[in-house]
Design a protein around this motif. Structure first.
Motif, mmCIF file in Angstrom:
data_model
loop_
_atom_site.group_PDB
_atom_site.id
_atom_site.type_symbol
_atom_site.label_atom_id
_atom_site.label_comp_id
_atom_site.label_asym_id
_atom_site.label_seq_id
_atom_site.Cartn_x
_atom_site.Cartn_y
_atom_site.Cartn_z
ATOM 1 N N TYR A 7 42.365 96.900 -2.243
ATOM 2 C CA TYR A 7 41.857 98.217 -1.881
ATOM 3 C C TYR A 7 43.021 98.993 -1.278
ATOM 4 C CZ TYR A 7 37.369 96.167 -2.823
ATOM 5 O OH TYR A 7 36.314 95.549 -3.456
ATOM 6 N N VAL A 8 43.490 99.997 -2.010
ATOM 7 C CA VAL A 8 44.692 100.739 -1.628
ATOM 8 C C VAL A 8 44.285 102.044 -0.963
ATOM 9 C CG1 VAL A 8 46.869 101.710 -2.431
ATOM 10 C CG2 VAL A 8 45.898 99.683 -3.583
ATOM 11 N N LEU A 9 44.538 102.115 0.337
ATOM 12 C CA LEU A 9 44.225 103.316 1.112
ATOM 13 C C LEU A 9 45.436 104.246 1.128
ATOM 14 C CD1 LEU A 9 42.271 101.018 2.138
ATOM 15 C CD2 LEU A 9 42.215 102.257 4.280
ATOM 16 N N MET A 107 39.614 89.721 -0.998
ATOM 17 C CA MET A 107 39.866 91.153 -0.850
ATOM 18 C C MET A 107 41.085 91.348 0.047
ATOM 19 S SD MET A 107 36.008 92.481 -0.179
ATOM 20 C CE MET A 107 34.698 92.197 -1.346
ATOM 21 N N GLU A 108 41.986 92.192 -0.413
ATOM 22 C CA GLU A 108 43.172 92.552 0.364
ATOM 23 C C GLU A 108 43.112 94.059 0.586
ATOM 24 O OE1 GLU A 108 46.190 90.686 1.081
ATOM 25 O OE2 GLU A 108 45.812 88.822 -0.002
ATOM 26 N N VAL A 109 43.389 94.506 1.805
ATOM 27 C CA VAL A 109 43.362 95.930 2.138
ATOM 28 C C VAL A 109 44.800 96.377 2.371
ATOM 29 C CG1 VAL A 109 42.476 97.703 3.694
ATOM 30 C CG2 VAL A 109 41.074 95.682 3.168
ATOM 31 N N VAL A 110 45.197 97.428 1.644
ATOM 32 C CA VAL A 110 46.575 97.924 1.659
ATOM 33 C C VAL A 110 46.613 99.309 2.287
ATOM 34 C CG1 VAL A 110 48.593 98.447 0.230
ATOM 35 C CG2 VAL A 110 46.918 96.722 -0.538
ATOM 36 N N LEU A 134 42.957 90.224 -11.301
ATOM 37 C CA LEU A 134 43.261 91.205 -10.269
ATOM 38 C C LEU A 134 42.640 92.545 -10.601
ATOM 39 C CD1 LEU A 134 47.087 90.471 -9.945
ATOM 40 C CD2 LEU A 134 45.273 89.634 -8.451
ATOM 41 N N LYS A 135 42.210 93.237 -9.558
ATOM 42 C CA LYS A 135 41.701 94.601 -9.723
ATOM 43 C C LYS A 135 42.185 95.407 -8.529
ATOM 44 C CE LYS A 135 37.754 97.196 -11.121
ATOM 45 N NZ LYS A 135 36.389 97.183 -11.582
#
Length: 141
Positions: A7-9, A107-110, A134-135
């Motif tokens: 999840y790319v913020l 889940m990885e938060v970026v 990967l998504k």
């Protein structure tokens, strides 16, 4: 095989990362999932624990630290995992936990902060090189 979502913020702050991780946690819990959140150390777990209590005035996210208080839908871990859950892992740690692959979903938060970008890029390469699906999700706002 474990599915991995990034999840790319667009924000660059650590608090934005924590807030979004809490939003993901709340959504997953509301859908009946059990969530393990991996962090680097006990101090980070305690800080996240405090944030989980207060990130929304109208909500409460029941959690515990390293399986110390009995079963809860959300567990914060920093140096061990008791193999209790196999559902969702939210990785806020600087490293990828050795036991990540037993989860259905990671889940990885970026955020757009130099150190976080470098770490999550290396995580992405690690998963990709091992063939994990990967998504990437661009998060607006």
């Amino acid at each position: 095989m474990t599915r991995v979502d990034f999840y790319v913020l667009q924000q660059d702050s650590a608090i934005a990362r924590l807030h979004y991780a809490c939003r993901l946690t709340e959504k997953a819990m509301n859908h009946g999932h059990h969530i393990v959140i991996a962090v680097d150390d006990e101090a980070q777990a305690i800080s996240l624990s405090e944030y989980l209590w207060s990130f929304k005035p109208e909500s409460f996210l029941p959690h515990q630290l390293q399986y110390k208080e009995g079963p809860a839908p959300i567990v914060l871990v920093w140096d061990e995992d008791k193999d209790q859950y196999h559902d969702i892992l939210i990785n806020l740690s600087s490293k990828i936990p050795d036991w990540f692959s037993r989860f259905q979903r990671v889940m990885e938060v970026v955020v757009q902060e130099t150190e976080c970008l470098a770490l999550t890029r290396s995580h992405f390469q690690f998963y990709r090189d091992r063939g994990y699906p990967l998504k990437s999700h661009t998060v607006q706002g």
